[in-house]
Design a protein around this motif. Sequence first.
Motif, PDB file in Angstrom:
ATOM      1  N   GLN A   1      10.846  -3.296   4.391  1.00  0.00           N
ATOM      2  CA  GLN A   1      11.564  -2.017   4.335  1.00  0.00           C
ATOM      3  C   GLN A   1      12.667  -2.052   3.281  1.00  0.00           C
ATOM      4  N   GLU A   2      13.431  -3.126   3.284  1.00  0.00           N
ATOM      5  CA  GLU A   2      14.538  -3.254   2.338  1.00  0.00           C
ATOM      6  C   GLU A   2      14.026  -3.310   0.903  1.00  0.00           C
ATOM      7  N   LYS A   3      12.904  -4.003   0.711  1.00  0.00           N
ATOM      8  CA  LYS A   3      12.324  -4.126  -0.631  1.00  0.00           C
ATOM      9  C   LYS A   3      11.864  -2.762  -1.155  1.00  0.00           C
ATOM     10  N   VAL A   4      11.178  -2.020  -0.304  1.00  0.00           N
ATOM     11  CA  VAL A   4      10.677  -0.700  -0.696  1.00  0.00           C
ATOM     12  C   VAL A   4      11.837   0.244  -1.017  1.00  0.00           C
ATOM     13  N   LYS A   5      12.852   0.244  -0.168  1.00  0.00           N
ATOM     14  CA  LYS A   5      14.001   1.127  -0.377  1.00  0.00           C
ATOM     15  C   LYS A   5      14.769   0.750  -1.645  1.00  0.00           C
ATOM     16  N   LYS A   6      14.873  -0.543  -1.921  1.00  0.00           N
ATOM     17  CA  LYS A   6      15.585  -1.016  -3.101  1.00  0.00           C
ATOM     18  C   LYS A   6      14.863  -0.564  -4.378  1.00  0.00           C
ATOM     19  N   ILE A   7      13.552  -0.707  -4.382  1.00  0.00           N
ATOM     20  CA  ILE A   7      12.768  -0.309  -5.559  1.00  0.00           C
ATOM     21  C   ILE A   7      12.793   1.201  -5.735  1.00  0.00           C
ATOM     22  N   ALA A   8      12.703   1.933  -4.631  1.00  0.00           N
ATOM     23  CA  ALA A   8      12.767   3.399  -4.701  1.00  0.00           C
ATOM     24  C   ALA A   8      14.093   3.856  -5.296  1.00  0.00           C
ATOM     25  N   LEU A   9      15.178   3.170  -4.911  1.00  0.00           N
ATOM     26  CA  LEU A   9      16.504   3.509  -5.423  1.00  0.00           C
ATOM     27  C   LEU A   9      16.607   3.197  -6.912  1.00  0.00           C
ATOM     28  N   GLU A  10      16.087   2.031  -7.299  1.00  0.00           N
ATOM     29  CA  GLU A  10      16.148   1.611  -8.705  1.00  0.00           C
ATOM     30  C   GLU A  10      15.339   2.551  -9.607  1.00  0.00           C
ATOM     31  N   LEU A  11      14.226   3.053  -9.090  1.00  0.00           N
ATOM     32  CA  LEU A  11      13.374   3.939  -9.881  1.00  0.00           C
ATOM     33  C   LEU A  11      13.873   5.390  -9.869  1.00  0.00           C
TER      34      LEU A  11
ATOM     35  N   LYS B   1       9.614   5.922   9.436  1.00  0.00           N
ATOM     36  CA  LYS B   1       8.618   5.613  10.462  1.00  0.00           C
ATOM     37  C   LYS B   1       8.203   4.142  10.430  1.00  0.00           C
ATOM     38  N   ALA B   2       8.976   3.329   9.695  1.00  0.00           N
ATOM     39  CA  ALA B   2       8.613   1.924   9.515  1.00  0.00           C
ATOM     40  C   ALA B   2       8.590   1.155  10.831  1.00  0.00           C
ATOM     41  N   ASP B   3       9.588   1.368  11.661  1.00  0.00           N
ATOM     42  CA  ASP B   3       9.653   0.638  12.935  1.00  0.00           C
ATOM     43  C   ASP B   3       8.485   1.017  13.840  1.00  0.00           C
ATOM     44  N   GLN B   4       8.080   2.268  13.762  1.00  0.00           N
ATOM     45  CA  GLN B   4       6.965   2.748  14.580  1.00  0.00           C
ATOM     46  C   GLN B   4       5.671   2.006  14.236  1.00  0.00           C
ATOM     47  N   TYR B   5       5.534   1.632  12.960  1.00  0.00           N
ATOM     48  CA  TYR B   5       4.332   0.918  12.511  1.00  0.00           C
ATOM     49  C   TYR B   5       4.584  -0.580  12.319  1.00  0.00           C
ATOM     50  N   ARG B   6       5.716  -1.054  12.862  1.00  0.00           N
ATOM     51  CA  ARG B   6       6.061  -2.483  12.863  1.00  0.00           C
ATOM     52  C   ARG B   6       6.076  -3.094  11.460  1.00  0.00           C
TER      53      ARG B   6
ATOM     54  N   ASP C   1       0.834  -1.196   0.000  1.00  0.00           N
ATOM     55  CA  ASP C   1       0.000   0.000   0.000  1.00  0.00           C
ATOM     56  C   ASP C   1       0.877   1.257   0.000  1.00  0.00           C
ATOM     57  N   VAL C   2       0.352   2.346  -0.538  1.00  0.00           N
ATOM     58  CA  VAL C   2       1.092   3.604  -0.581  1.00  0.00           C
ATOM     59  C   VAL C   2       1.487   4.070   0.818  1.00  0.00           C
ATOM     60  N   SER C   3       0.631   3.827   1.805  1.00  0.00           N
ATOM     61  CA  SER C   3       0.922   4.241   3.177  1.00  0.00           C
ATOM     62  C   SER C   3       2.179   3.542   3.713  1.00  0.00           C
ATOM     63  N   VAL C   4       2.393   2.299   3.288  1.00  0.00           N
ATOM     64  CA  VAL C   4       3.571   1.551   3.712  1.00  0.00           C
ATOM     65  C   VAL C   4       4.832   2.213   3.134  1.00  0.00           C
TER      66      VAL C   4
END
Length: 353
Positions: free
Chosen positions: A37-47, A26-31, A15-18
């Motif tokens: 987290q690693e997947k989202v950051k990796k895709i953000a970097l690639e894009l 704020k990922a740890d705050q929302y467990r 989801d976009v909120s994730v």
Amino acid sequence: MSVTLKEIAYYAGVDVSVVSRVLNNKADQYRISRRCQEKVKKIALELGYIPNAYAVGVKTGQFNCVALLHGDFTNKSYLPEKLVCEIHLNLEKQGKHLLLARIPKESVKEQELPMIFRSLMAEGLIINFFQDMPPKVRQAIYDTQMPKIWLNDKLEYDAVYPDSFAAAKRATEYLIELGHRKICYCDIYSYNQKPNAHYSAADRRGGYQQAMQNAGLPPYDITPPAELKLEESIDKQADFFYSVLKKPERPTAMLFYWGYSIPAIFAVAARLNLQIPRDLSVITFAGETDQRVGLCSTAIIEPETQMAREAVAMLRKKIKHKDTPLPSKRLDYHFLDMKTCAKPNESISEKSL
């Protein structure tokens, strides 16, 4: 076109909120799991995603930026490379930027106040200015709603500073333990004789005097008159030190306020055929940055790295609890043995006493 959170969410299958929470730390705050987290950051970097800090700041009022307020001159605002870099690195770990805000050297008019006081651009302030602060700047600091921490200033609350008194006392005790009895102290900086000088000027002299008094030894302060302005010239320093060391009752050990005096004292020792440390022990205060440019004397090293880390950590607490005064953090100096201190030459020490 810029990459959106929606695109990252599509490729990551979340989801976009994730995505928003992960990229805003704020990922740890929302467990949210580490794997996600690693997947989202990796895709953000690639894009090629680049967050719009301005848009986030306008929306939340949090610019993830901390300002470091400093002055033009070393005697007003000591800002070594190591200190700045460490502040920067520790802020980056919190996802924050560092903004340098300069106080001009001349008297400050209202329109010349650093922009940090005239525009909403930072959520916290680290103040590195400790002598002859313009009244308008001091008032602006007092009036600002930004949480603030004072760096290298001896205050009861909201400050981080090294313990100069204890360090000077220990350095003097070290020389006394080696057997020295004729130990002199010297501070060549004329501005340190002003009533509002940096706290270290009085504390280093006070620590030295306390150690000498405890050992039953008379203090021997060779600090020159302010009007000589020895900080302006190595040659002036050399002439002054020569006048001290050529005397039969010369000191067998010297403690200096700062390492700027070391080249001059080495030159004078060679001129008088004095060997360091056999005939003369030398110890000085210095900074961590000085080690990189070549420090050739035993030294009491100012904890620049730790001071930066503690200031950033304290400001983080201050941002969360704006109205709560935080007890100041007092730091110890580090001892660096460069083999310029030794037991006194018995024949020399007997003459000097």
